[in-house]
Design an enzyme around this catalytic site. Structure first.
Site, mmCIF file in Angstrom:
data_model
loop_
_atom_site.group_PDB
_atom_site.id
_atom_site.type_symbol
_atom_site.label_atom_id
_atom_site.label_comp_id
_atom_site.label_asym_id
_atom_site.label_seq_id
_atom_site.Cartn_x
_atom_site.Cartn_y
_atom_site.Cartn_z
ATOM 1 N N HIS A 17 -17.714 -0.145 -9.632
ATOM 2 C CA HIS A 17 -17.001 0.938 -8.931
ATOM 3 C C HIS A 17 -17.745 2.259 -9.109
ATOM 4 O O HIS A 17 -17.928 3.019 -8.162
ATOM 5 C CB HIS A 17 -15.565 1.037 -9.484
ATOM 6 C CG HIS A 17 -14.739 2.143 -8.882
ATOM 7 N ND1 HIS A 17 -13.624 1.924 -8.116
ATOM 8 C CD2 HIS A 17 -14.869 3.498 -8.955
ATOM 9 C CE1 HIS A 17 -13.103 3.096 -7.722
ATOM 10 N NE2 HIS A 17 -13.858 4.065 -8.237
ATOM 11 N N GLU A 18 -18.215 2.512 -10.344
ATOM 12 C CA GLU A 18 -18.907 3.783 -10.636
ATOM 13 C C GLU A 18 -20.294 3.838 -10.018
ATOM 14 O O GLU A 18 -20.672 4.859 -9.427
ATOM 15 C CB GLU A 18 -19.007 3.994 -12.164
ATOM 16 C CG GLU A 18 -17.683 4.016 -12.891
ATOM 17 C CD GLU A 18 -16.631 4.889 -12.234
ATOM 18 O OE1 GLU A 18 -15.443 4.587 -12.386
ATOM 19 O OE2 GLU A 18 -16.991 5.866 -11.543
HETATM 20 O O1 5LI Z 1 -14.656 6.380 -9.998
HETATM 21 C C1 5LI Z 1 -13.760 6.438 -10.880
HETATM 22 N N1 5LI Z 1 -12.531 6.810 -10.567
HETATM 23 O O2 5LI Z 1 -12.289 7.148 -9.296
HETATM 24 C C2 5LI Z 1 -11.461 6.931 -11.560
HETATM 25 C C3 5LI Z 1 -10.128 6.411 -11.069
HETATM 26 N N2 5LI Z 1 -10.177 4.968 -10.828
HETATM 27 C C4 5LI Z 1 -10.022 4.101 -11.860
HETATM 28 O O3 5LI Z 1 -9.942 4.479 -12.994
HETATM 29 C C5 5LI Z 1 -9.978 2.658 -11.495
HETATM 30 C C6 5LI Z 1 -8.759 2.040 -11.245
HETATM 31 C C7 5LI Z 1 -8.727 0.691 -10.924
HETATM 32 C C8 5LI Z 1 -9.890 -0.063 -10.837
HETATM 33 C C9 5LI Z 1 -11.098 0.563 -11.109
HETATM 34 CL CL1 5LI Z 1 -12.556 -0.342 -11.022
HETATM 35 C C10 5LI Z 1 -11.152 1.930 -11.431
HETATM 36 CL CL2 5LI Z 1 -12.670 2.711 -11.727
HETATM 37 NI NI NI Z 2 -13.737 6.225 -8.016
#
Ligand code: 5LI
Ligand code: NI
Length: 186
Positions: A156-157
């Site tokens: 995701h990052e």
């Molecule tokens: O890019 C980072 N964010 O946007 C922070 C907020 N999202 C989360 O914490 C989050 C929530 C669910 C699944 C994943 Cl994989 C992530 Cl990363």
């Molecule tokens: Ni994000």
């Protein structure tokens, strides 16, 4: 400067910086880049601290990529415990996925993003296992072999560094269709 990051600094979808491919950081990273990455890591920790999060109205997150604070640079911070109670808390500079499984995984609860002020339901297919190389806050080259939740978060990052949002991966026709050759991470 050593100011704390709050939601005011988080860039929301629609800002072109979220769709740019971020530039590698020239090593060794500057003092300012290291300081910023430490502030990003502190923000994520703060967002998970009920008192601080409430005081500063922070949305909880497990990671943050530099483009999300308007910096088109290849650095990210993560702070979370995975489903096997393994803790991850680090800043990474120039992280890159050097290998990955064919097999996929996903969170049945989907994903969310601090840069997306809405729920986008659906399964987000991710590689089940990845190997990442990068440089940590101490300037050391690191190699991480990740699976499950940790693999998902890092993907995701790293996607943010390539201008990719989590919902780009959701199947438009059937958002809850598990991808081929996949096992849920939860
Ligand atoms: O890019 C980072 N964010 O946007 C922070 C907020 N999202 C989360 O914490 C989050 C929530 C669910 C699944 C994943 Cl994989 C992530 Cl990363
Ligand atoms: Ni994000």
């Amino acid at each position: 400067m050593n100011d704390m990051i709050t939601m005011d600094q988080i860039v929301r979808e629609g800002d072109p910086v979220l769709r740019k491919k971020a530039e590698d950081i020239e090593l060794p990273a500057s003092k300012e880049e290291i300081e910023t990455l430490k502030e990003m890591l502190q923000f994520i920790k703060n967002s998970q601290d009920d008192e601080i999060a409430k005081k500063y109205n922070l949305r909880p997150g497990v990671g943050l990529a530099a483009p999300q604070i308007g910096l088109s640079k290849r650095m990210l911070a993560v702070h979370f415990t995975d489903f096997n109670d393994r803790e991850y808390s680090m800043g990474l500079i120039n992280p890159r996925i050097v290998s990955h499984s064919v097999e996929k995984t996903y969170l049945q609860s989907g994903e969310g993003c601090l840069s997306v002020d809405r729920d986008v339901p659906g399964i987000v297919p991710r590689y089940a296992r990845i190997t990442i190389k990068g440089t940590n806050l101490e300037g050391e080259e690191v190699k991480l072999r990740l699976k499950g939740y940790a693999a998902i978060v890092l993907q995701h990052e790293i996607d943010h560094l390539d201008g990719i949002m989590f919902y780009d991966h959701i199947n438009k026709d059937n958002p809850f269709q598990p991808p081929e050759n996949s096992t849920p991470a939860e």
